[in-house]
Each structure stands twice: as structure tokens, then as C-alpha cells.
Scaffold this motif. Structure first.
Motif, PDB file in Angstrom:
ATOM      1  N   LYS A  36     -24.111   3.777-127.729  1.00  0.00           N
ATOM      2  CA  LYS A  36     -24.834   3.191-128.862  1.00  0.00           C
ATOM      3  C   LYS A  36     -26.336   3.388-128.711  1.00  0.00           C
ATOM      4  CE  LYS A  36     -21.121  -0.042-129.846  1.00  0.00           C
ATOM      5  NZ  LYS A  36     -20.207   0.561-128.856  1.00  0.00           N
ATOM      6  N   ASN A  37     -26.708   4.636-128.469  1.00  0.00           N
ATOM      7  CA  ASN A  37     -28.133   4.947-128.316  1.00  0.00           C
ATOM      8  C   ASN A  37     -28.792   5.230-129.660  1.00  0.00           C
ATOM      9  OD1 ASN A  37     -28.033   4.774-125.461  1.00  0.00           O
ATOM     10  ND2 ASN A  37     -27.141   6.827-125.365  1.00  0.00           N
ATOM     11  N   THR A  38     -28.276   6.239-130.380  1.00  0.00           N
ATOM     12  CA  THR A  38     -28.924   6.661-131.619  1.00  0.00           C
ATOM     13  C   THR A  38     -27.910   6.863-132.729  1.00  0.00           C
ATOM     14  OG1 THR A  38     -28.805   8.953-130.843  1.00  0.00           O
ATOM     15  CG2 THR A  38     -30.902   7.783-130.520  1.00  0.00           C
ATOM     16  N   VAL A  39     -28.290   6.442-133.931  1.00  0.00           N
ATOM     17  CA  VAL A  39     -27.446   6.624-135.114  1.00  0.00           C
ATOM     18  C   VAL A  39     -28.322   7.128-136.250  1.00  0.00           C
ATOM     19  CG1 VAL A  39     -27.671   4.151-135.647  1.00  0.00           C
ATOM     20  CG2 VAL A  39     -25.919   5.497-136.792  1.00  0.00           C
ATOM     21  N   TRP A  40     -27.770   8.033-137.037  1.00  0.00           N
ATOM     22  CA  TRP A  40     -28.417   8.509-138.260  1.00  0.00           C
ATOM     23  C   TRP A  40     -27.661   7.937-139.439  1.00  0.00           C
ATOM     24  CZ3 TRP A  40     -27.571  14.095-140.443  1.00  0.00           C
ATOM     25  CH2 TRP A  40     -28.264  14.240-141.665  1.00  0.00           C
ATOM     26  N   ASP A  41     -28.331   7.107-140.222  1.00  0.00           N
ATOM     27  CA  ASP A  41     -27.758   6.599-141.471  1.00  0.00           C
ATOM     28  C   ASP A  41     -28.308   7.467-142.590  1.00  0.00           C
ATOM     29  OD1 ASP A  41     -26.300   4.938-143.194  1.00  0.00           O
ATOM     30  OD2 ASP A  41     -28.069   3.705-143.590  1.00  0.00           O
ATOM     31  N   CYS A  42     -27.486   8.393-143.039  1.00  0.00           N
ATOM     32  CA  CYS A  42     -27.911   9.401-144.014  1.00  0.00           C
ATOM     33  C   CYS A  42     -27.771   8.858-145.437  1.00  0.00           C
ATOM     34  CB  CYS A  42     -27.055  10.651-143.837  1.00  0.00           C
ATOM     35  SG  CYS A  42     -27.466  11.970-144.976  1.00  0.00           S
ATOM     36  N   ALA A  43     -28.789   9.095-146.264  1.00  0.00           N
ATOM     37  CA  ALA A  43     -28.829   8.556-147.628  1.00  0.00           C
ATOM     38  C   ALA A  43     -28.749   7.035-147.574  1.00  0.00           C
ATOM     39  CB  ALA A  43     -27.737   9.162-148.502  1.00  0.00           C
ATOM     40  N   THR A  44     -29.622   6.448-146.813  1.00  0.00           N
ATOM     41  CA  THR A  44     -29.580   5.021-146.500  1.00  0.00           C
ATOM     42  C   THR A  44     -29.822   4.118-147.700  1.00  0.00           C
ATOM     43  OG1 THR A  44     -30.371   3.366-144.919  1.00  0.00           O
ATOM     44  CG2 THR A  44     -32.034   4.820-145.884  1.00  0.00           C
ATOM     45  N   GLY A  45     -30.457   4.642-148.764  1.00  0.00           N
ATOM     46  CA  GLY A  45     -30.776   3.792-149.908  1.00  0.00           C
ATOM     47  C   GLY A  45     -31.741   2.702-149.493  1.00  0.00           C
ATOM     48  N   ASN A  46     -31.326   1.453-149.660  1.00  0.00           N
ATOM     49  CA  ASN A  46     -32.181   0.333-149.258  1.00  0.00           C
ATOM     50  C   ASN A  46     -31.825  -0.202-147.874  1.00  0.00           C
ATOM     51  OD1 ASN A  46     -30.002  -1.726-149.726  1.00  0.00           O
ATOM     52  ND2 ASN A  46     -30.258  -1.022-151.829  1.00  0.00           N
ATOM     53  N   ALA A 102     -22.954   6.043-146.513  1.00  0.00           N
ATOM     54  CA  ALA A 102     -22.351   4.986-147.322  1.00  0.00           C
ATOM     55  C   ALA A 102     -22.643   5.219-148.800  1.00  0.00           C
ATOM     56  CB  ALA A 102     -22.885   3.617-146.890  1.00  0.00           C
ATOM     57  N   GLN A 103     -21.584   5.386-149.566  1.00  0.00           N
ATOM     58  CA  GLN A 103     -21.686   5.512-151.031  1.00  0.00           C
ATOM     59  C   GLN A 103     -22.650   6.619-151.432  1.00  0.00           C
ATOM     60  OE1 GLN A 103     -19.577   4.227-152.819  1.00  0.00           O
ATOM     61  NE2 GLN A 103     -20.274   3.918-154.904  1.00  0.00           N
ATOM     62  N   ALA A 104     -22.546   7.791-150.759  1.00  0.00           N
ATOM     63  CA  ALA A 104     -23.511   8.858-151.048  1.00  0.00           C
ATOM     64  C   ALA A 104     -22.976  10.266-150.855  1.00  0.00           C
ATOM     65  CB  ALA A 104     -24.761   8.675-150.179  1.00  0.00           C
ATOM     66  N   ILE A 105     -21.915  10.456-150.093  1.00  0.00           N
ATOM     67  CA  ILE A 105     -21.537  11.822-149.731  1.00  0.00           C
ATOM     68  C   ILE A 105     -21.155  12.647-150.952  1.00  0.00           C
ATOM     69  CG2 ILE A 105     -19.059  11.455-149.324  1.00  0.00           C
ATOM     70  CD1 ILE A 105     -19.470  13.269-146.796  1.00  0.00           C
ATOM     71  N   HIS A 106     -20.734  11.999-152.027  1.00  0.00           N
ATOM     72  CA  HIS A 106     -20.339  12.742-153.233  1.00  0.00           C
ATOM     73  C   HIS A 106     -21.511  13.506-153.851  1.00  0.00           C
ATOM     74  CE1 HIS A 106     -21.550   8.687-154.338  1.00  0.00           C
ATOM     75  NE2 HIS A 106     -21.755   9.051-155.584  1.00  0.00           N
ATOM     76  N   TRP A 107     -22.752  13.143-153.477  1.00  0.00           N
ATOM     77  CA  TRP A 107     -23.924  13.852-154.001  1.00  0.00           C
ATOM     78  C   TRP A 107     -24.284  15.088-153.179  1.00  0.00           C
ATOM     79  CZ3 TRP A 107     -24.671  12.198-158.600  1.00  0.00           C
ATOM     80  CH2 TRP A 107     -24.593  10.843-158.928  1.00  0.00           C
ATOM     81  N   PHE A 108     -23.694  15.257-152.005  1.00  0.00           N
ATOM     82  CA  PHE A 108     -24.165  16.261-151.048  1.00  0.00           C
ATOM     83  C   PHE A 108     -23.591  17.646-151.325  1.00  0.00           C
ATOM     84  CE2 PHE A 108     -24.520  12.910-147.383  1.00  0.00           C
ATOM     85  CZ  PHE A 108     -25.454  12.208-148.123  1.00  0.00           C
ATOM     86  N   ASP A 109     -24.290  18.648-150.812  1.00  0.00           N
ATOM     87  CA  ASP A 109     -23.725  19.985-150.649  1.00  0.00           C
ATOM     88  C   ASP A 109     -22.922  19.915-149.359  1.00  0.00           C
ATOM     89  OD1 ASP A 109     -23.428  22.661-149.553  1.00  0.00           O
ATOM     90  OD2 ASP A 109     -24.875  23.339-151.049  1.00  0.00           O
ATOM     91  N   PHE A 110     -21.606  19.843-149.472  1.00  0.00           N
ATOM     92  CA  PHE A 110     -20.770  19.534-148.320  1.00  0.00           C
ATOM     93  C   PHE A 110     -20.948  20.537-147.184  1.00  0.00           C
ATOM     94  CE2 PHE A 110     -17.930  17.908-151.901  1.00  0.00           C
ATOM     95  CZ  PHE A 110     -18.442  16.625-151.828  1.00  0.00           C
ATOM     96  N   GLU A 111     -20.908  21.812-147.506  1.00  0.00           N
ATOM     97  CA  GLU A 111     -20.989  22.839-146.461  1.00  0.00           C
ATOM     98  C   GLU A 111     -22.304  22.738-145.687  1.00  0.00           C
ATOM     99  OE1 GLU A 111     -20.649  27.712-145.931  1.00  0.00           O
ATOM    100  OE2 GLU A 111     -20.290  26.784-147.885  1.00  0.00           O
ATOM    101  N   LYS A 112     -23.407  22.570-146.395  1.00  0.00           N
ATOM    102  CA  LYS A 112     -24.713  22.491-145.726  1.00  0.00           C
ATOM    103  C   LYS A 112     -24.867  21.176-144.966  1.00  0.00           C
ATOM    104  CE  LYS A 112     -27.189  25.570-148.884  1.00  0.00           C
ATOM    105  NZ  LYS A 112     -28.287  25.693-149.873  1.00  0.00           N
ATOM    106  N   PHE A 113     -24.360  20.095-145.522  1.00  0.00           N
ATOM    107  CA  PHE A 113     -24.450  18.817-144.817  1.00  0.00           C
ATOM    108  C   PHE A 113     -23.648  18.859-143.526  1.00  0.00           C
ATOM    109  CE2 PHE A 113     -22.464  14.545-144.170  1.00  0.00           C
ATOM    110  CZ  PHE A 113     -23.599  13.929-143.633  1.00  0.00           C
TER     111      PHE A 113
END
Length: 244
Positions: A36-46, A102-113
Motif C-alpha cells: 500500500k505504497n502508491t495508488v493512482w486514482d485515474c479520472a478522480t473527479g472530485n 471510478a465511473q469513468a473508464i467508458h470515456w477512455f481510449d481503451f487501448e491507449k489507457f
């Protein structure tokens, strides 16, 4: 492909009325992610996910494409917010023990992400994706709101919304899958809370832009006759979890 920013305009409403995630979600993550050192919360919103992740991870890096969303985000000493697209960050290779969306992956370019995920994740890290679609209510309230969702606002959702409506089953996921329990979020909402949530929808902004009026007021008027002081609402949550 240009990243869509559908939430800057209503960022303060989003922060106030969007549902959070139940404690059992984070209990699960604490179980499956050993380091539990580092986490990336992608498209974090608020920062809804980041806020909870910061309780158990040493450092949370939370990114979004919307500065207005980040301006409304929860603050903590071990959360670092920055502007970045999901598909292209400045993080070093092999950085993260956990990556959440969370509630965001549908917006992504899947292959690049996913290429970026493979680059910045440590070997054996976990990718955790969670989302929800239209919440369910009780009785005639649910009938009114299902009609509002599918027929009134339906034509104004972006095409990517289909991924949420089919519980992310149409989203490719090229990782070793990890078993995950079914999660549900349940609330007791006032009518004002429901109104705030509906106004956070991207489809409402599209509707207003095209028609010059907000359809939420009309459906709220329909609901007044049936709404209890606190009405039960359930958000079925769906996930994709994988080992990188």
C-alpha cells in the motif's frame, strides 16, 4: 481522440450530489492489494475514491482532465492532484501498487489507457474499475424515473454511456481477472437530493444546450405526489478487477 470533459460546467453539483462508494469496496481493496505504497486514482473527479484510498495508502496520485473538478476535490496531505489524461501521464514506469477508475473508464481510449496502465504499474499491481448506471427506486417513482432516463434524456447521452448500461461488459479488459464480490450502494434521499443528482448528469447539460431548458424540474414536479420524506434508492455497482 480528444478527451471529453462533460463535467466541468456542473463540477460543484457533481461534488455535492454524486454517490460515493461503500466501505466494503475499500475493505476488499485492502485485502487484494498487499503493498500500500502508491495508488493512482485515474479520472478522480472530485476525489471520491482518493479520499478513502488516502486512509490506507501512503501516497495517492489523483488525476483528471477537469481543473474545475479538482477545485472541488477533497484535500488530504497524502493526496496529490494533477491534470492529466488517462492515456498519457508523466508518471514514471513501475510506480503504482493499485490503479483505480471510478465511473469513468467508458470515456477512455481503451487501448491507449491499458498501455499506460502497463507502463506505470508495478508487476503484480491491481487495476480496479467500478461503475454504476441508473439507480433503482421503488414503485411508481421508479417507473417515472426509468422513463425519464431512457426516453426523456436517453437521446442526449453520449454514445459511451452504453458501456454503463450494459454493466461494463462491452469494455475490453486484457488482464488476469481477480474475483470480486457484488457491491451495492443504498441511500435514503430527499427529493432535493434526487434533483441534485439528476442535474449532475452530462445528458442534462446536452439537453439544455439543445433545447434551452432543463427537463429536471418537470420530472421533479411529477415525483412530488409520490415522494416520501426519505426515499430508498439503490445503486447496483459493477466492477472489473485484474492483476497487471
Amino acid at each position: 481522440m480528444m478527451a471529453k470533459d462533460n463535467f466541468s460546467k456542473q463540477a460543484s453539483i457533481y461534488a455535492q450530489f454524486r454517490p460515493t462508494y461503500p466501505k466494503v469496496v475499500f475493505d476488499y481493496l485492502n485485502e487484494v492489494v498487499k503493498n500500500k505504497n502508491t495508488v493512482w486514482d485515474c479520472a478522480t473527479g472530485n476525489g471520491q475514491m482518493a479520499r478513502e484510498l488516502a486512509k490506507t495508502f501512503e501516497k495517492v496520485y489523483a488525476t483528471d482532465i477537469s481543473q474545475k473538478q479538482l477545485d472541488n476535490a477533497f484535500q488530504a496531505e497524502n493526496i496529490v492532484y494533477s491534470i492529466a489524461k488517462a492515456e498519457e501521464t508523466l508518471f514514471a514506469d513501475n510506480t503504482f501498487d493499485l490503479i483505480t477508475v471510478a465511473q469513468a473508464i467508458h470515456w477512455f481510449d481503451f487501448e491507449k489507457f491499458y498501455a499506460e496502465v502497463n507502463r506505470v504499474a508495478k508487476s503484480g499491481a491491481v487495476l480496479f474499475v467500478i461503475g454504476y448506471s441508473m439507480p433503482r427506486f421503488e414503485g411508481i417513482i421508479d417507473e417515472i424515473l426509468q422513463d425519464f432516463y431512457w426516453n426523456v434524456t436517453g437521446p442526449y447521452w453520449d454514445a459511451e454511456r452504453k458501456h454503463l448500461d450494459n454493466r461494463l461488459e462491452s469494455v475490453p479488459f486484457p488482464f488476469e481477472k481477480i474475483e470480486c464480490p457484488h457491491f451495492t450502494n443504498e441511500y435514503r434521499w430527499t427529493l432535493e437530493m434526487a434533483e441534485g443528482y439528476f442535474n449532475s448528469w452530462s445528458s442534462i447539460q446536452h439537453y439544455i444546450k439543445k433545447n434551452g431548458k432543463n427537463p429536471v424540474g418537470e420530472v421533479i414536479d411529477k415525483l412530488r405526489e409520490y415522494w416520501k420524506e426519505k426515499q430508498r434508492v439503490e445503486f447496483p455497482l459493477f466492477t472489473k478487477v485484474g492483476r497487471i
